[in-house]
Design an enzyme around this catalytic site. Structure first.
Site, short mmCIF file in Angstrom:
data_model
loop_
_atom_site.label_atom_id
_atom_site.label_comp_id
_atom_site.label_asym_id
_atom_site.label_seq_id
_atom_site.Cartn_x
_atom_site.Cartn_y
_atom_site.Cartn_z
N GLY A 101 0.85 -1.06 0.16
CA GLY A 101 -0.09 0.07 -0.12
C GLY A 101 0.87 1.03 -0.19
CG ASP A 102 2.31 4.93 -1.24
OD1 ASP A 102 3.76 5.18 -1.05
OD2 ASP A 102 2.26 6.42 -0.95
#
Length: 200
Positions: A101-102
């Site tokens: 994710g980010d």
């Protein structure tokens, strides 16, 4: 949103209604916050958790839409790690999940990623005290055996008071500012006392 991907993929592959823990999780992140989140879900490094940061060139992936950007980055990290895992021929359980994710910080029309300098961090801190900032974060969960993948995005709005210069300098001395979107981690005791409230 943080757990919905786990719920969906566990129901399909792990046969565990309402349980968000498969026998092995690979965390594709060096983030202390993401590690804390998966620890709270029962994943323990050395037992059922492997930490494996993706180390991709994030600056090569661009979008002016923060929701699109964090998804692009989350999927790119998953692709890079799957390639590495296959090359290493790791012996993993059939229900192993990969979590990537980010997160970015949004202030007005600007997308703030990890600061590249102390001066950029100081400017971000001043902005956060002037008007609310938001976070946009993605979660991408991949079932390694089948390649099936789920993703989701969530967002928050953060209201803060001005951070004094001496606190800003202490945060710089801590050395973590280059590892967090916008440079701040609101869970940090030096920062949390200046957070009025969070929506989302």
């Amino acid at each position: 949103v943080r757990t919905s991907c786990f719920d969906r993929i566990n129901r399909e592959f792990c046969g565990m209604e309402g349980v968000r823990r498969c026998s092995k999780l690979i965390l594709g992140s060096a983030s202390a916050t993401r590690y804390l989140l998966v620890s709270e879900m029962g994943y323990i490094e050395g037992e059922n958790l492997i930490r494996m940061p993706a180390d991709i060139d994030e600056k090569s992936i661009r979008s002016t839409n923060p929701y699109e950007l964090v998804l692009l980055l989350g999927h790119a990290k998953a692709d890079a790690l799957i390639h590495r895992i296959n090359a290493q021929k790791l012996d993993l359980p059939h229900d192993t999940l990969l979590l990537t994710g980010d997160q970015v910080v949004v202030h007005g029309e600007r997308i703030l990623e990890k600061p590249e300098s102390e001066s950029e961090f100081r400017m971000n801190c001043k902005l956060f005290g002037e008007s609310p900032a938001g976070t946009v974060g993605s979660i991408v969960v991949t079932h390694l055996k089948s390649g099936k993948r789920y993703d989701a995005v969530d967002s928050t709005e953060i209201y803060m008071r001005s951070i004094p210069d001496e606190i800003i300098e202490k945060l710089i001395d801590e050395g973590h500012i280059f590892h967090n979107a916008g440079g701040l981690r609101i869970e940090d005791p030096l920062v949390s006392k200046f957070v009025d409230h969070v929506i989302g």
